[in-house]
Design a protein around this motif. Structure first.
Motif, PDB file in Angstrom:
ATOM      1  N   ASP A 170       0.836  -1.193   0.000  1.00 49.47           N
ATOM      2  CA  ASP A 170       0.000   0.000   0.000  1.00 49.47           C
ATOM      3  C   ASP A 170       0.873   1.246   0.000  1.00 49.47           C
ATOM      4  O   ASP A 170       0.529   2.259  -0.566  1.00 49.47           O
ATOM      5  CB  ASP A 170      -0.926   0.024   1.224  1.00 49.47           C
ATOM      6  CG  ASP A 170      -2.055  -0.970   1.092  1.00 49.47           C
ATOM      7  OD1 ASP A 170      -2.428  -1.294  -0.046  1.00 49.47           O
ATOM      8  OD2 ASP A 170      -2.552  -1.423   2.131  1.00 49.47           O
ATOM      9  N   ASN A 171       2.024   1.142   0.684  1.00 53.06           N
ATOM     10  CA  ASN A 171       2.920   2.265   0.801  1.00 53.06           C
ATOM     11  C   ASN A 171       4.351   1.736   0.785  1.00 53.06           C
ATOM     12  O   ASN A 171       4.845   1.237   1.798  1.00 53.06           O
ATOM     13  CB  ASN A 171       2.622   3.018   2.099  1.00 53.06           C
ATOM     14  CG  ASN A 171       3.382   4.311   2.204  1.00 53.06           C
ATOM     15  OD1 ASN A 171       4.424   4.492   1.599  1.00 53.06           O
ATOM     16  ND2 ASN A 171       2.851   5.218   2.998  1.00 53.06           N
ATOM     17  N   ARG A 173       6.811   3.205   3.421  1.00 49.57           N
ATOM     18  CA  ARG A 173       6.622   2.669   4.773  1.00 49.57           C
ATOM     19  C   ARG A 173       7.279   1.285   4.885  1.00 49.57           C
ATOM     20  O   ARG A 173       7.930   0.984   5.870  1.00 49.57           O
ATOM     21  CB  ARG A 173       5.148   2.588   5.122  1.00 49.57           C
ATOM     22  CG  ARG A 173       4.910   2.126   6.545  1.00 49.57           C
ATOM     23  CD  ARG A 173       3.481   2.205   6.926  1.00 49.57           C
ATOM     24  NE  ARG A 173       3.129   3.619   7.045  1.00 49.57           N
ATOM     25  CZ  ARG A 173       1.906   4.075   7.189  1.00 49.57           C
ATOM     26  NH1 ARG A 173       0.896   3.245   7.241  1.00 49.57           N
ATOM     27  NH2 ARG A 173       1.666   5.355   7.289  1.00 49.57           N
TER      28      ARG A 173
END
Length: 176
Positions: free
Chosen positions: A99-100, A103
């Motif tokens: 998703d990221n 991160r």
């Protein structure tokens, strides 16, 4: 016609004039390999490889690593089983692996920094620093809560390993 029974609910859902919701993708089979399956296989293989290294350890020293690695293998197998069940039921829509990405890279980098810090600074110092930093990066801003969690975790590790098990963790840089 019986072979297309899975298509009927999707067609009815998409063509209904009373329904303005987007098409139901819960019945589409996923494309590609499920990231949970990859993670489960890596966890099982990694924990299994590390478990073989515990055979030369004394009994009490090996107790915690064997327990933790066995639990990881069990959880990895459960993760793989969940993926197999989802695929059989064909209830998985396409899954995004990341998703990221920033991160994810940050998490991997923080693990590498922590491992290096344990070797350079010692276990207690690096743990006492890393817990608040990671908590802050994940958005937890309650300073009292972070410091209390840091004290409980680091102190709990010291009590378990040093007092109860008589094991030494990597020595602190200021005690060398």
């Amino acid at each position: 016609m019986a072979g297309l029974s899975w298509l009927a609910p999707t067609l009815l859902h998409e063509t209904s004039p009373m329904n303005s919701e987007p098409a139901n993708t819960a019945h589409e089979p996923s494309r590609g390999i499920d990231p949970d399956l990859i993670a489960g296989v890596i966890i099982v293989l990694g924990a299994g490889a590390l478990l073989t290294r515990t055979s030369d350890m004394p009994g009490m020293t090996a107790l915690l690593p064997v327990t933790m690695l066995s639990a990881l293998i069990l959880l990895g197998v459960l993760l793989i089983g969940r993926c197999v069940l989802r695929r059989r039921r064909q209830t998985v829509a396409a899954i995004k692996v990341f998703d990221n990405a920033k991160r994810f890279i940050g998490i991997v980098a923080s693990i590498a920094i922590y491992v290096a810090a344990v070797a350079l600074l010692g276990f207690y110092t690096s743990t006492a620093v890393m817990i608040p930093v990671v908590a802050w990066c994940f958005g937890y801003r309650n300073l009292k809560g972070v410091l209390l969690a840091d004290l409980i975790f680091t102190g709990g590790i010291a009590i378990i390993f040093v007092l109860l098990m008589g094991q030494e963790l990597p020595t602190e840089f200021f005690l060398r």
